[in-house]
Design an enzyme around this catalytic site. Structure first.
Site, PDB file in Angstrom:
ATOM      1  NE  ARG A  53      31.360  26.150 -49.771  1.00 13.45           N
ATOM      2  CZ  ARG A  53      30.375  25.461 -50.323  1.00 13.45           C
ATOM      3  NH1 ARG A  53      29.937  25.786 -51.507  1.00 13.45           N
ATOM      4  NH2 ARG A  53      29.814  24.457 -49.682  1.00 13.45           N
ATOM      5  CG  ASP A  96      31.834  20.979 -50.788  1.00 16.56           C
ATOM      6  OD1 ASP A  96      31.274  21.405 -49.748  1.00 16.56           O
ATOM      7  OD2 ASP A  96      31.217  20.449 -51.734  1.00 16.56           O
ATOM      8  CB  ILE A  97      33.052  21.712 -44.856  1.00 17.40           C
ATOM      9  CG1 ILE A  97      32.013  22.824 -44.969  1.00 17.40           C
ATOM     10  CG2 ILE A  97      34.416  22.283 -44.634  1.00 17.40           C
ATOM     11  CD1 ILE A  97      31.970  23.708 -43.738  1.00 17.40           C
ATOM     12  CE  LYS A 162      24.411  32.415 -28.018  1.00 22.10           C
ATOM     13  NZ  LYS A 162      24.834  33.460 -28.946  1.00 22.10           N
ATOM     14  CG  ASP A 191      27.677  30.614 -22.465  1.00 20.96           C
ATOM     15  OD1 ASP A 191      28.137  31.774 -22.418  1.00 20.96           O
ATOM     16  OD2 ASP A 191      26.479  30.366 -22.245  1.00 20.96           O
ATOM     17  CG  HIS A 192      31.359  34.900 -25.455  1.00 23.81           C
ATOM     18  ND1 HIS A 192      30.105  34.843 -26.008  1.00 23.81           N
ATOM     19  CD2 HIS A 192      31.538  36.193 -25.114  1.00 23.81           C
ATOM     20  CE1 HIS A 192      29.568  36.059 -26.000  1.00 23.81           C
ATOM     21  NE2 HIS A 192      30.421  36.895 -25.463  1.00 23.81           N
ATOM     22  CD  GLU A 230      24.217  42.628 -26.722  1.00 26.29           C
ATOM     23  OE1 GLU A 230      25.258  42.681 -27.386  1.00 26.29           O
ATOM     24  OE2 GLU A 230      23.280  41.855 -26.961  1.00 26.29           O
ATOM     25  CG  ASP A 249      21.694  36.177 -29.608  1.00 27.14           C
ATOM     26  OD1 ASP A 249      22.573  35.379 -29.976  1.00 27.14           O
ATOM     27  OD2 ASP A 249      21.861  37.412 -29.572  1.00 27.14           O
ATOM     28  CG  HIS A 254      25.599  34.434 -23.328  1.00 28.73           C
ATOM     29  ND1 HIS A 254      26.541  33.495 -23.644  1.00 28.73           N
ATOM     30  CD2 HIS A 254      25.426  35.163 -24.462  1.00 28.73           C
ATOM     31  CE1 HIS A 254      26.923  33.650 -24.910  1.00 28.73           C
ATOM     32  NE2 HIS A 254      26.253  34.655 -25.427  1.00 28.73           N
ATOM     33  CE  LYS A 354      21.460  41.529 -30.354  1.00 23.21           C
ATOM     34  NZ  LYS A 354      22.806  41.517 -29.764  1.00 23.21           N
TER      35      LYS A 354
HETATM   36  C1  BG6 Z   1      26.556  36.711 -28.427  1.00 26.50           C
HETATM   37  C2  BG6 Z   1      25.227  37.085 -29.018  1.00 26.50           C
HETATM   38  O1  BG6 Z   1      26.546  35.387 -27.990  1.00 26.50           O
HETATM   39  O2  BG6 Z   1      26.834  37.574 -27.330  1.00 26.50           O
HETATM   40  C3  BG6 Z   1      25.216  38.541 -29.449  1.00 26.50           C
HETATM   41  O3  BG6 Z   1      24.972  36.252 -30.134  1.00 26.50           O
HETATM   42  C4  BG6 Z   1      25.628  39.426 -28.315  1.00 26.50           C
HETATM   43  O4  BG6 Z   1      23.927  38.910 -29.914  1.00 26.50           O
HETATM   44  C5  BG6 Z   1      26.922  38.942 -27.694  1.00 26.50           C
HETATM   45  O5  BG6 Z   1      25.788  40.737 -28.822  1.00 26.50           O
HETATM   46  C6  BG6 Z   1      27.261  39.716 -26.439  1.00 26.50           C
HETATM   47  O6  BG6 Z   1      28.541  39.355 -26.014  1.00 26.50           O
HETATM   48  P1  BG6 Z   1      29.496  40.396 -25.290  1.00 26.50           P
HETATM   49  O7  BG6 Z   1      30.705  39.605 -24.935  1.00 26.50           O
HETATM   50  O8  BG6 Z   1      29.751  41.493 -26.265  1.00 26.50           O
HETATM   51  O9  BG6 Z   1      28.726  40.885 -24.097  1.00 26.50           O
END
Ligand code: BG6
Length: 511
Positions: A53, A96-97, A162, A191-192, A230, A249, A254, A354
């Site tokens: 937008r 405007d979605i 997600k 889910d990366h 992390e 999260d 993951h 974290k």
């Molecule tokens: C995300 C989380 O999906 O993955 C983040 O929302 C997290 O909180 C992140 O930091 C970690 O991904 P990567 O690829 O940096 O290990």
């Protein structure tokens, strides 16, 4: 998941990016598309339509992306010609979605683009990537549906990130709307972690080599530990993180996906549904944890003030935007069991957090002791059971740790390592996870994406824990200092059964 041949022969594709002005687009999606462009993996006829937008033009949106590409793409310092060739793919649609006209106009834009491309007989692909907050997903799916943009079941796909819901109920609400307008095979749930190189390698390691699968079971394996640690804190994501926490999260998606890859049965083929059925088989076998077992099988933590890489960092409750009495967990650990023949009696320990001591993701398979120890006690003072460590990041690779005789007259056993390192063995850089996933979406290969039944099963498993944690304020938060390996309660999870978490920093992958 497929080998990377050029995508140039691929049909003309319109890639619609909702949330084009947002952080996800800027930091991850656009740099990944740029990498694919430089690697000549985008279809020859390809257009990006950013939707948001804000007041961008085609030109100013492209300029906005220039900086992210410089910062996040491995080709960030490329020539001006390459910049220009990428930038001319970018178009902006201000809208405007939350209102239908945005989608009707979008449909016109796509039709116009397709007309410009000609080739009337050839089908055109359209991908709708929702890089927006999840509360907008349902509205976007409805808008696309009403504009007829989901109608082509074979060539129209929707991509969602997600978190899908905050609990089972809200997941079902979102999912029902998605599935009202799109068929399951059109829905790509990202889910990366599944796009990370060494995560994909878990299947190659297990199923392309005949030597590991015979020992990949309860007869040889004592326990499995999955660590996703992390050093970052909550950063600028307070609003999201306060309603999520580490379990939603990271574990809901993951970490459970990693567990599925380690524990799944061999697939018959590498088709998307075959692999996803096998992953789902693991979800189906996970022993549920009742509310009264939560304290036995789960531990939570929240970081307090501490030190990361020599710098003093604030505790979670002091971070900007965080409630000073927050009950949100920034760490969690779980002990799970996979109730089937292969894994009966083998605990799976999962932990993520974290502000831990190091950024490291790894899977550690600990093997059983030998059935009879013939060596004198004096030989084995340093003896540790054999262990296989799959390092997902950083320094992707695999280490097998076993015992060897130390040189010399005395019989002394020492742990030694056999190593495989991605960077040593392969000279080409690994693609980013998003690059792999975007490539797969374009090829309509859903292997690395999460099917609805898997997400639902993950919520079902975790809901008792989340409910207990939500209804019982943690009395001891913060319970670990930033820069450590987490709270003591997590140690208890493993030590209760005579095991301990391995400290990942001890496994030196770096040459
Ligand atoms: C995300 C989380 O999906 O993955 C983040 O929302 C997290 O909180 C992140 O930091 C970690 O991904 P990567 O690829 O940096 O290990």
């Amino acid at each position: 998941m497929n080998s990377k041949n050029s995508n140039a022969q691929h049909p003309p594709t319109v890639f619609v990016l909702f949330g084009a002005g947002g952080d996800l687009s800027w930091r991850l999606i656009i740099p990944a598309l740029f990498n694919l462009h430089v690697g000549k993996h985008l279809p020859e006829q390809f257009a990006i339509i950013g939707v948001d937008r804000q007041d961008y033009t085609d030109q100013s949106l492209a300029e906005h992306y220039r900086e992210s590409i410089q910062q996040y793409s491995r080709y960030g310092t490329c020539s001006e010609d390459i910049w220009q060739s990428f930038f001319q793919l970018i178009h902006y649609h201000k809208g405007d979605i939350t209102a239908q006209p945005c989608y009707d106009e979008l449909a016109d834009l796509i039709a116009k683009q397709n007309k410009n491309w000609g080739h009337h007989q050839q089908h055109k692909e359209q991908i709708f990537y929702l890089a927006t907050p999840p509360f907008l997903f349902s509205g976007i799916a409805k808008g696309l549906g009403a504009a007829g943009l989901s109608r082509d079941r074979e060539h129209s796909r929707i991509v969602v990130e997600k978190p899908l819901g905050r609990n089972l109920e809200t997941f079902n609400e979102i999912n029902n709307v998605l599935r009202t307008h799109f068929k399951e095979r059109q829905i790509y749930r990202i889910d990366h972690f599944l796009g990370k190189e060494n995560v994909q390698n878990i299947l190659a390691f297990r199923f392309a080599n005949p030597i590991f699968e015979p020992i990949w079971n309860r007869n040889y394996i004592d326990s499995v530990t999955i660590t996703v640690a992390e050093t970052l804190g909550v950063e600028h994501r307070a609003a999201f993180y306060e309603t999520a926490g580490a379990m939603r999260d990271m574990v809901q998606n993951h970490v459970l996906q990693l567990l599925c890859l380690v524990a799944m049965e061999p697939p018959v083929t590498f088709s998307a549904d075959d692999i996803r059925d096998r992953r789902m088989g693991v979800m189906h076998s996970l022993r549920s944890i009742s509310k009264d077992q939560v304290n036995r099988y789960a531990a939570r933590g929240q970081y307090g003030i501490g030190w990361i890489n020599g710098a003093k960092v604030a505790g979670y409750r002091e971070e900007e935007g965080i409630n000073p009495n927050s009950n949100t967990e920034t760490y969690c650990a779980l002990q799970l069991h996979v109730d089937n023949w292969r894994w009966q009696g083998v605990p799976f320990y999962l932990r993520t957090g974290k502000r831990l001591s190091a950024k490291v993701s790894e899977i550690s398979i600990r093997f059983r002791d030998v059935p009879h120890q013939a060596f004198p006690a004096s030989a084995g003072l340093n003896a540790r059971p054999a262990q296989l460590v799959i390092r997902l990041q950083p320094d992707e690779g695999i280490i097998l740790k076993f015992l060897a005789k130390q040189p010399g007259q005395e019989l002394i056993l020492r742990p030694v390592d056999m190593r495989f390192s991605y960077s040593d063995s392969f000279k080409t850089p690994s693609p980013d996870a998003y690059e792999t996933l975007l490539w797969d979406i374009m090829r309509n290969d859903a292997t690395l994406f999460v099917r609805s039944d898997q997400v639902e099963a993950a919520w079902e498993l975790l809901m008792p824990i989340l409910d207990v944690w939500e209804n019982n304020q943690a009395v001891n938060f913060p319970n670990y200092s930033a820069g450590t390996w987490g709270p003591e309660s997590a140690e208890l999870l493993a030590s209760r059964e005579g095991r301990s978490w391995f400290n990942p920093a001890l496994f030196e992958f770096i040459k």
